[in-house]
Design a protein around this motif. Structure first.
Motif, PDB file in Angstrom:
ATOM      1  N   GLU A  17     -11.548  -1.359  -2.337  1.00 38.08           N
ATOM      2  CA  GLU A  17     -11.868  -1.938  -1.032  1.00 38.08           C
ATOM      3  C   GLU A  17     -13.339  -1.739  -0.699  1.00 38.08           C
ATOM      4  O   GLU A  17     -13.865  -0.627  -0.760  1.00 38.08           O
ATOM      5  CB  GLU A  17     -10.984  -1.274   0.042  1.00 38.08           C
ATOM      6  CG  GLU A  17     -11.170  -1.855   1.430  1.00 38.08           C
ATOM      7  CD  GLU A  17     -12.085  -1.013   2.313  1.00 38.08           C
ATOM      8  OE1 GLU A  17     -12.771  -1.599   3.164  1.00 38.08           O
ATOM      9  OE2 GLU A  17     -12.139   0.218   2.119  1.00 38.08           O
ATOM     10  N   VAL A  18     -14.006  -2.834  -0.382  1.00 41.26           N
ATOM     11  CA  VAL A  18     -15.404  -2.803   0.033  1.00 41.26           C
ATOM     12  C   VAL A  18     -15.532  -3.600   1.326  1.00 41.26           C
ATOM     13  O   VAL A  18     -15.226  -4.800   1.347  1.00 41.26           O
ATOM     14  CB  VAL A  18     -16.339  -3.400  -1.049  1.00 41.26           C
ATOM     15  CG1 VAL A  18     -17.791  -3.332  -0.587  1.00 41.26           C
ATOM     16  CG2 VAL A  18     -16.168  -2.671  -2.370  1.00 41.26           C
ATOM     17  N   ASN A  19     -15.921  -2.927   2.387  1.00 43.18           N
ATOM     18  CA  ASN A  19     -16.076  -3.580   3.688  1.00 43.18           C
ATOM     19  C   ASN A  19     -14.817  -4.323   4.109  1.00 43.18           C
ATOM     20  O   ASN A  19     -14.870  -5.454   4.621  1.00 43.18           O
ATOM     21  CB  ASN A  19     -17.273  -4.538   3.670  1.00 43.18           C
ATOM     22  CG  ASN A  19     -18.576  -3.819   3.413  1.00 43.18           C
ATOM     23  OD1 ASN A  19     -18.781  -2.703   3.879  1.00 43.18           O
ATOM     24  ND2 ASN A  19     -19.476  -4.459   2.663  1.00 43.18           N
ATOM     25  N   GLY A  20     -13.669  -3.673   3.852  1.00 42.30           N
ATOM     26  CA  GLY A  20     -12.399  -4.235   4.306  1.00 42.30           C
ATOM     27  C   GLY A  20     -11.798  -5.293   3.403  1.00 42.30           C
ATOM     28  O   GLY A  20     -10.738  -5.850   3.714  1.00 42.30           O
ATOM     29  N   LYS A  21     -12.433  -5.581   2.265  1.00 38.22           N
ATOM     30  CA  LYS A  21     -11.914  -6.605   1.358  1.00 38.22           C
ATOM     31  C   LYS A  21     -11.731  -6.030  -0.043  1.00 38.22           C
ATOM     32  O   LYS A  21     -12.511  -5.196  -0.493  1.00 38.22           O
ATOM     33  CB  LYS A  21     -12.874  -7.803   1.304  1.00 38.22           C
ATOM     34  CG  LYS A  21     -12.982  -8.559   2.621  1.00 38.22           C
ATOM     35  CD  LYS A  21     -13.889  -9.771   2.463  1.00 38.22           C
ATOM     36  CE  LYS A  21     -13.982 -10.558   3.773  1.00 38.22           C
ATOM     37  NZ  LYS A  21     -14.869 -11.752   3.640  1.00 38.22           N
ATOM     38  N   GLU A  22     -10.696  -6.495  -0.737  1.00 37.02           N
ATOM     39  CA  GLU A  22     -10.466  -6.079  -2.118  1.00 37.02           C
ATOM     40  C   GLU A  22     -11.462  -6.760  -3.034  1.00 37.02           C
ATOM     41  O   GLU A  22     -11.710  -7.966  -2.908  1.00 37.02           O
ATOM     42  CB  GLU A  22      -9.038  -6.413  -2.555  1.00 37.02           C
ATOM     43  CG  GLU A  22      -7.971  -5.527  -1.944  1.00 37.02           C
ATOM     44  CD  GLU A  22      -6.607  -5.737  -2.589  1.00 37.02           C
ATOM     45  OE1 GLU A  22      -6.458  -6.714  -3.355  1.00 37.02           O
ATOM     46  OE2 GLU A  22      -5.700  -4.934  -2.326  1.00 37.02           O
ATOM     47  N   ILE A  23     -12.019  -5.986  -3.968  1.00 32.01           N
ATOM     48  CA  ILE A  23     -12.992  -6.556  -4.902  1.00 32.01           C
ATOM     49  C   ILE A  23     -12.314  -7.183  -6.110  1.00 32.01           C
ATOM     50  O   ILE A  23     -12.928  -7.942  -6.852  1.00 32.01           O
ATOM     51  CB  ILE A  23     -13.988  -5.480  -5.377  1.00 32.01           C
ATOM     52  CG1 ILE A  23     -13.244  -4.313  -6.052  1.00 32.01           C
ATOM     53  CG2 ILE A  23     -14.851  -4.993  -4.226  1.00 32.01           C
ATOM     54  CD1 ILE A  23     -14.153  -3.321  -6.730  1.00 32.01           C
ATOM     55  N   ALA A  24     -11.028  -6.837  -6.322  1.00 30.47           N
ATOM     56  CA  ALA A  24     -10.279  -7.374  -7.458  1.00 30.47           C
ATOM     57  C   ALA A  24      -8.792  -7.250  -7.145  1.00 30.47           C
ATOM     58  O   ALA A  24      -8.400  -6.541  -6.219  1.00 30.47           O
ATOM     59  CB  ALA A  24     -10.619  -6.621  -8.745  1.00 30.47           C
ATOM     60  N   ASP A  25      -7.964  -7.928  -7.931  1.00 28.97           N
ATOM     61  CA  ASP A  25      -6.529  -7.929  -7.667  1.00 28.97           C
ATOM     62  C   ASP A  25      -5.756  -7.242  -8.805  1.00 28.97           C
ATOM     63  O   ASP A  25      -4.673  -7.665  -9.176  1.00 28.97           O
ATOM     64  CB  ASP A  25      -6.021  -9.367  -7.486  1.00 28.97           C
ATOM     65  CG  ASP A  25      -4.677  -9.413  -6.774  1.00 28.97           C
ATOM     66  OD1 ASP A  25      -4.394  -8.506  -5.969  1.00 28.97           O
ATOM     67  OD2 ASP A  25      -3.904 -10.362  -7.026  1.00 28.97           O
ATOM     68  N   ASN A  26      -6.360  -6.175  -9.338  1.00 23.35           N
ATOM     69  CA  ASN A  26      -5.738  -5.464 -10.459  1.00 23.35           C
ATOM     70  C   ASN A  26      -5.639  -3.971 -10.216  1.00 23.35           C
ATOM     71  O   ASN A  26      -5.468  -3.190 -11.152  1.00 23.35           O
ATOM     72  CB  ASN A  26      -6.553  -5.687 -11.739  1.00 23.35           C
ATOM     73  CG  ASN A  26      -7.921  -5.008 -11.670  1.00 23.35           C
ATOM     74  OD1 ASN A  26      -8.564  -4.986 -10.617  1.00 23.35           O
ATOM     75  ND2 ASN A  26      -8.369  -4.459 -12.783  1.00 23.35           N
ATOM     76  N   PHE A  27      -5.753  -3.550  -8.955  1.00 22.83           N
ATOM     77  CA  PHE A  27      -5.812  -2.127  -8.612  1.00 22.83           C
ATOM     78  C   PHE A  27      -4.681  -1.818  -7.651  1.00 22.83           C
ATOM     79  O   PHE A  27      -4.531  -2.466  -6.613  1.00 22.83           O
ATOM     80  CB  PHE A  27      -7.166  -1.817  -7.966  1.00 22.83           C
ATOM     81  CG  PHE A  27      -7.452  -0.363  -7.736  1.00 22.83           C
ATOM     82  CD1 PHE A  27      -8.160   0.381  -8.672  1.00 22.83           C
ATOM     83  CD2 PHE A  27      -7.030   0.270  -6.571  1.00 22.83           C
ATOM     84  CE1 PHE A  27      -8.452   1.727  -8.449  1.00 22.83           C
ATOM     85  CE2 PHE A  27      -7.316   1.601  -6.340  1.00 22.83           C
ATOM     86  CZ  PHE A  27      -8.030   2.341  -7.286  1.00 22.83           C
ATOM     87  N   LEU A  28      -3.874  -0.811  -7.989  1.00 26.31           N
ATOM     88  CA  LEU A  28      -2.691  -0.466  -7.208  1.00 26.31           C
ATOM     89  C   LEU A  28      -2.767   0.997  -6.811  1.00 26.31           C
ATOM     90  O   LEU A  28      -2.892   1.885  -7.657  1.00 26.31           O
ATOM     91  CB  LEU A  28      -1.440  -0.715  -8.056  1.00 26.31           C
ATOM     92  CG  LEU A  28      -0.085  -0.887  -7.369  1.00 26.31           C
ATOM     93  CD1 LEU A  28      -0.091  -2.087  -6.438  1.00 26.31           C
ATOM     94  CD2 LEU A  28       1.004  -1.050  -8.420  1.00 26.31           C
ATOM     95  N   SER A  29      -2.711   1.280  -5.511  1.00 28.20           N
ATOM     96  CA  SER A  29      -2.790   2.647  -4.996  1.00 28.20           C
ATOM     97  C   SER A  29      -1.390   3.148  -4.638  1.00 28.20           C
ATOM     98  O   SER A  29      -0.654   2.480  -3.893  1.00 28.20           O
ATOM     99  CB  SER A  29      -3.695   2.673  -3.762  1.00 28.20           C
ATOM    100  OG  SER A  29      -3.728   3.959  -3.181  1.00 28.20           O
ATOM    101  N   ILE A  30      -1.044   4.350  -5.139  1.00 21.33           N
ATOM    102  CA  ILE A  30       0.333   4.835  -5.065  1.00 21.33           C
ATOM    103  C   ILE A  30       0.451   6.103  -4.222  1.00 21.33           C
ATOM    104  O   ILE A  30      -0.225   7.106  -4.473  1.00 21.33           O
ATOM    105  CB  ILE A  30       0.884   5.133  -6.476  1.00 21.33           C
ATOM    106  CG1 ILE A  30       0.626   3.958  -7.418  1.00 21.33           C
ATOM    107  CG2 ILE A  30       2.371   5.487  -6.405  1.00 21.33           C
ATOM    108  CD1 ILE A  30       1.343   2.683  -7.064  1.00 21.33           C
ATOM    109  N   GLY A  31       1.328   6.062  -3.214  1.00 24.45           N
ATOM    110  CA  GLY A  31       1.681   7.250  -2.456  1.00 24.45           C
ATOM    111  C   GLY A  31       2.873   7.946  -3.078  1.00 24.45           C
ATOM    112  O   GLY A  31       3.545   7.398  -3.954  1.00 24.45           O
ATOM    113  N   ALA A  32       3.158   9.172  -2.615  1.00 23.00           N
ATOM    114  CA  ALA A  32       4.195   9.999  -3.243  1.00 23.00           C
ATOM    115  C   ALA A  32       5.441  10.131  -2.365  1.00 23.00           C
ATOM    116  O   ALA A  32       5.345  10.370  -1.159  1.00 23.00           O
ATOM    117  CB  ALA A  32       3.644  11.389  -3.564  1.00 23.00           C
TER     118      ALA A  32
END
Length: 530
Positions: A393-408
């Motif tokens: 995320e850069v300035n509120g926008k995704e820079i690419a659509d291949n990154f997934l952030s995982i919570g536990a």
């Protein structure tokens, strides 16, 4: 990534001190309306189930697992997928572990030990991956590095204030830690053995006041912590001492052993091919992560990996401290260039001076159709307002659509389904996966329960690799959205953050869901036919 202090330690220390006086429609396999009618698990989870709870099914087992067993039993029988390479960027991996046999990637274009770059990829003798840390292990936190650079460094004031606060906290804890360390040593010396039990403690009779005090301290800890209390104690002691001696110590230079300039992305000739690292035991975290993804299923050893048909590419870039942006960027590029289709990143930090290098690497991975799965972090904070790096995320926008952030996730369904330590964020955490009390490989053919979003991330990465194995025509972006869209929706209110705030689960992540392998494979089947 922030380590997690055993929850009982502070309580026990207090007791000891007192006593001693000084998009697509989801294809869910079950009706979501029935989820919240599922009875809570009120009986203790059996040990065999506990070791692999992340593979169980919420409806069938009343445990918020990923339905991996259900997927294998009902969807994957008699199917053969293609082998998938998963790059694991971490602290090092014990590639000789008995439960990772046949699961370690080998660079077939490289000749081992000839000290030549046979495949001309820029790395000499990179047989199983690359060690970007060389002989180094103990490192500063990034905020410490910023302070070391001086007052004119961007972010200095904030970093200095946080460093001072952390040092004060650690120095406040140190006398308590010293007391516990002394108590443990006294007991080991008295019993003449290194490992002891609660029964051993109870059997000690003495008129020596200091030994009796040590007995009381360790009995209090053992009673609270249960079996394996010595490991928990030793981990906590080591964490506090490491913070004081290395992580927060402005006089410590861990990078000197590496020999490169960490502020020059073009200085690439450093590191070595020893992916275990100089001391294999320092690769505990990475070996555990690799096992969650790939440990052999059904062999009666340890837990079970999520995917059978996989090879782990070992990329050592996470020290005992904060990782360098340069190492992470180059590790991502190495994984992409050498065939990985999924990359797991169980690391993170609050400051990222060269975050642009990592962003460019993420975009490079996207251009080569590689999916990156990343742990959301263990600070129990909202990362929409308090960043955790790296991110897409850069300035509120995704820079690419291949990154997934995982919570536990915790292993209990209900209000406390989100692990107490897990970060969250309606915009910057994508989905949740099991991350509390996960059993997997550690160095020297051993196994251990660990917790953290570091464990949740490889669980999700394993499911992503499953999809890429059985449906190789799907893109990284498609796989990302399958994991999010096919997950099991949770409509209940949950408790999050250090203040234990109540919130709808749908407000804790983008998808409002938890990873479900069975549903993901159903959706992948549908999408692959389009």
């Amino acid at each position: 990534m922030k380590l997690i202090k055993p929850f009982f330690i502070s309580t026990v220390v207090a007791l000891a001190l007192t006593s001693c006086s000084p998009s697509l429609a989801p294809m869910v396999g079950t009706n979501p309306a029935n989820i919240d009618k599922t009875p809570l698990k009120t009986t203790p989870v059996k040990e065999d189930d506990l070791k692999r709870w992340s593979h169980l099914d919420l409806v069938k087992d009343t445990i918020p697992g990923m339905s991996v067993d259900k997927a294998y039993n009902q969807l994957l029988k008699n199917k053969k997928g293609t082998k998938v390479i998963v790059g694991v960027i971490d602290s090092g991996i014990d590639i000789s572990h008995e439960d990772l046999k046949g699961k370690i990637w080998t660079n077939k274009k490289e000749i081992a030990g000839n000290k030549k770059d046979d495949d001309n990829n820029g790395y000499i003798d990179d047989i199983n991956g690359w060690n970007f840390l060389g002989e180094s292990n103990d490192e500063n936190l990034e905020l410490t590095r910023i302070v070391k650079k001086g007052p004119n460094t961007p972010g200095y004031a904030e970093a200095k204030a946080e460093l001072d606060a952390k040092l004060a906290e650690m120095n406040q804890q140190k006398p308590q830690v010293d007391m516990i360390a002394k108590a443990d040593k006294d007991i080991r010396t008295h019993l003449k053995k290194e490992v002891y039990t609660l029964a051993d403690l109870k059997a000690i009779t003495t008129t020596v006041a200091s030994l009796n005090q040590s007995k009381m301290i360790m009995m209090s800890i053992a009673t609270q912590a249960g079996e394996g209390f010595q490991d928990e104690v030793n981990d906590y002691i080591e964490q506090v001492y490491d913070m004081i001696n290395y992580n927060l110590n402005v006089n410590h230079d861990g990078r000197k052993l590496v020999g490169d300039n960490p502020n020059d992305i073009n200085d690439k000739k450093y590191g070595n091919g020893n992916v275990k690292g100089p001391d294999v035991t320092d690769g505990l975290h990475g070996t555990h992560v690799a096992g969650i993804i790939a440990q052999v299923r059904g062999n009666g050893k340890g837990g079970d990996g999520v995917i059978n048909n996989v090879e782990i590419m070992a990329l050592r870039a996470v020290p005992n401290g904060d990782e360098y942006d340069k190492d992470i960027a180059l590790a991502i590029r190495y994984a992409v260039d050498n065939g990985a289709k999924v990359i797991n990143g169980s690391f993170g930090k609050d400051y990222s001076p060269q975050k642009e290098w990592v962003w460019e690497a993420i975009k490079y991975a996207a251009s080569k159709d590689v999916l990156i799965i990343h742990a959301a972090g263990n600070d129990a904070k909202d990362i929409d307002t308090e960043p955790n790096f790296p991110s897409d995320e850069v300035n509120g926008k995704e820079i690419a659509d291949n990154f997934l952030s995982i919570g536990a996730l915790n292993k209990e369904y209900g209000t406390n389904i989100i692990a107490s330590f897990s970060n969250f964020g309606k915009m910057n955490v994508d989905v949740f996966a099991p991350g509390n009390q996960i059993y997997a490989t550690i160095p020297n053919n051993k196994y251990k329960y660990l917790q953290g979003t570091s464990m949740a991330s490889p669980n999700a990465a394993g499911v992503a690799a499953l999809i890429r194995s059985y449906y190789p025509n799907l893109t990284a972006s498609q796989v990302k959205h399958i994991l999010m869209d096919s997950g099991t929706p949770i409509s209940a209110n949950v408790v999050v953050g250090e203040q234990k705030t109540a919130a709808p689960f749908s407000n804790t992540c983008v998808s409002g869901k938890i990873v479900n392998a069975y549903n993901a494979l159903l959706m992948a089947e549908q999408m692959s036919k389009k």
